[in-house]
Design an enzyme around this catalytic site. Structure first.
Site, PDB file in Angstrom:
ATOM      1  N   GLY A  55       0.791  -1.229   0.000  1.00 26.59           N
ATOM      2  CA  GLY A  55       0.000   0.000   0.000  1.00 26.59           C
ATOM      3  C   GLY A  55       0.822   1.277   0.000  1.00 26.59           C
ATOM      4  O   GLY A  55       0.269   2.357   0.225  1.00 26.59           O
TER       5      GLY A  55
ATOM      6  N   GLU B 287       5.026  -6.042   2.000  1.00 23.96           N
ATOM      7  CA  GLU B 287       4.789  -6.592   0.660  1.00 23.96           C
ATOM      8  C   GLU B 287       4.367  -5.492  -0.310  1.00 23.96           C
ATOM      9  O   GLU B 287       3.219  -5.420  -0.738  1.00 23.96           O
ATOM     10  CB  GLU B 287       3.779  -7.738   0.693  1.00 23.96           C
ATOM     11  CG  GLU B 287       2.593  -7.534   1.578  1.00 23.96           C
ATOM     12  CD  GLU B 287       1.749  -8.804   1.716  1.00 23.96           C
ATOM     13  OE1 GLU B 287       0.523  -8.697   1.618  1.00 23.96           O
ATOM     14  OE2 GLU B 287       2.325  -9.887   1.919  1.00 23.96           O
TER      15      GLU B 287
ATOM     16  N   GLY C 181       3.769  -3.411  -3.576  1.00 24.21           N
ATOM     17  CA  GLY C 181       3.440  -3.771  -4.952  1.00 24.21           C
ATOM     18  C   GLY C 181       3.774  -2.626  -5.883  1.00 24.21           C
ATOM     19  O   GLY C 181       4.884  -2.489  -6.388  1.00 24.21           O
ATOM     20  N   ARG C 182       2.801  -1.722  -6.041  1.00 26.15           N
ATOM     21  CA  ARG C 182       2.953  -0.692  -7.083  1.00 26.15           C
ATOM     22  C   ARG C 182       4.112   0.253  -6.852  1.00 26.15           C
ATOM     23  O   ARG C 182       4.700   0.745  -7.809  1.00 26.15           O
ATOM     24  CB  ARG C 182       1.638   0.069  -7.243  1.00 26.15           C
ATOM     25  CG  ARG C 182       1.335   1.108  -6.222  1.00 26.15           C
ATOM     26  CD  ARG C 182      -0.117   1.498  -6.249  1.00 26.15           C
ATOM     27  NE  ARG C 182      -0.933   0.492  -5.580  1.00 26.15           N
ATOM     28  CZ  ARG C 182      -2.220   0.282  -5.841  1.00 26.15           C
ATOM     29  NH1 ARG C 182      -2.834   0.962  -6.758  1.00 26.15           N
ATOM     30  NH2 ARG C 182      -2.886  -0.630  -5.171  1.00 26.15           N
TER      31      ARG C 182
ATOM     32  N   CYS D 296     -15.264   0.767 -28.498  1.00 24.81           N
ATOM     33  CA  CYS D 296     -16.565   1.370 -28.810  1.00 24.81           C
ATOM     34  C   CYS D 296     -17.305   1.749 -27.539  1.00 24.81           C
ATOM     35  O   CYS D 296     -18.503   1.511 -27.399  1.00 24.81           O
ATOM     36  CB  CYS D 296     -17.389   0.387 -29.630  1.00 24.81           C
ATOM     37  SG  CYS D 296     -17.629  -1.167 -28.741  1.00 24.81           S
TER      38      CYS D 296
ATOM     39  N   TYR E 151      -0.572  -2.868 -12.044  1.00 25.30           N
ATOM     40  CA  TYR E 151      -2.020  -2.883 -12.267  1.00 25.30           C
ATOM     41  C   TYR E 151      -2.354  -2.233 -13.609  1.00 25.30           C
ATOM     42  O   TYR E 151      -3.254  -1.388 -13.698  1.00 25.30           O
ATOM     43  CB  TYR E 151      -2.754  -2.186 -11.117  1.00 25.30           C
ATOM     44  CG  TYR E 151      -2.329  -2.686  -9.749  1.00 25.30           C
ATOM     45  CD1 TYR E 151      -2.726  -3.933  -9.298  1.00 25.30           C
ATOM     46  CD2 TYR E 151      -1.505  -1.928  -8.922  1.00 25.30           C
ATOM     47  CE1 TYR E 151      -2.318  -4.401  -8.057  1.00 25.30           C
ATOM     48  CE2 TYR E 151      -1.096  -2.397  -7.683  1.00 25.30           C
ATOM     49  CZ  TYR E 151      -1.511  -3.629  -7.261  1.00 25.30           C
ATOM     50  OH  TYR E 151      -1.109  -4.096  -6.030  1.00 25.30           O
TER      51      TYR E 151
END
Ligand SMILES: Cc1ncc(COP(=O)(O)O)c(C=O)c1O
Length: 249
Positions: free
Chosen positions: A88, A124, A126-127, A198, A227
């Site tokens: 986070g 941990e 992530g981003r 579309c 992500y």
């Protein structure tokens, strides 16, 4: 490890999984019976506690949260060999140069770990690690009014749709224009980057000032390594996948 959905609500979190009933983990009230079940089990033993409570946390907020989690874990009637504090760590797509303060966070964790020398603290992320490692590159198919219509779209890169933001990008001008008709372009205006799907939801950036954007130019979306492709509605209406290139540094 027992994943526990602790009732802490970090200030400024973008996405909070903890603090309210959710699909993620045990509630605090469930923990005593889970510990009792583990104590009776011949096959299972408690390895530790796992938490991941929010995303979009600045370093000081992540540290306060870590301290609260550690405090709670130390109040348990059993020894916790490992404690996972979750990920986070914030990524600021609006201000790409604004990085998570790893130095502050690391030294703060170092201090916290002294309070529980027999517990391994884990994180941990992530981003905050991977977002900066990826780029999504596509071609401008056409420019009309203030829309640049891209060859790609949210089926290949869903981050902006998922986060409802204008994704940061750079236009890379391409000099060649091999067609006999005038080159569509927008100069000194505000551009909206639309994909080729579309659906009007296929927008990757909205109303962003540009000096010039022309059909045939490349658009490079930065911070596309987290992500992005992995959460995209891939092959939407049989549109193609992007190609992948791995750069060695
Ligand atoms: C259990 C768990 N840990 C870590 C992460 C990484 O989160 P972030 O990318 O915000 O650091 C996630 C993301 O969903 C997660 O579900």
């Amino acid at each position: 490890m027992l994943r526990v959905n602790l009732p802490f609500e970090p200030t400024g979190a973008v996405l909070a999984m903890g603090g309210k009933p959710s699909q993620f983990g045990l509630t605090v009230a469930d923990v005593p019976s889970a510990l009792a079940a583990l104590a009776q089990s011949r096959a299972l033993r408690l390895h530790g506690i796992h938490t991941h409570l929010a995303s979009g946390l600045a370093a000081p907020v992540a540290l306060t949260l870590a301290a609260d989690i550690l405090d709670w874990a130390m109040s348990l009637p059993v020894h916790v060999p490992e404690l996972t504090l979750g990920g986070g760590m914030a990524v600021d797509y609006g201000q790409p140069e604004q990085l998570f303060d790893w130095t502050l966070f690391g030294s703060g964790l170092d201090e916290l770990s002294k309070l529980a020398p027999d517990t391994i603290l884990r994180i941990e992320p992530g981003r905050a690690i991977s977002a900066y490692c990826g780029y999504y590159v596509t071609v401008v198919n056409d420019v009309k009014h203030n829309f640049a219509i891209l060859n790609g779209g949210t089926h290949q890169f869903r981050t902006p749709a998922a986060k409802s933001h204008s994704h940061p990008f750079q236009v890379v001008p391409v000099a060649e224009w091999p067609y006999p008709w005038p080159r569509p372009e927008l100069t000194n205006g505000h551009v909206t980057l639309a994909g080729q799907l579309c659906t009007p939801k296929d927008i990757l950036a909205a109303n962003v000032p540009v000096r010039r954007i022309s059909a045939g130019d490349l658009v490079v979306f930065i911070m596309a390594g987290a992500y992005g492709w992995n959460i995209s509605h891939q092959e939407f209406l049989m549109h193609r996948k992007p190609s992948f290139h791995y750069l060695k540094t």
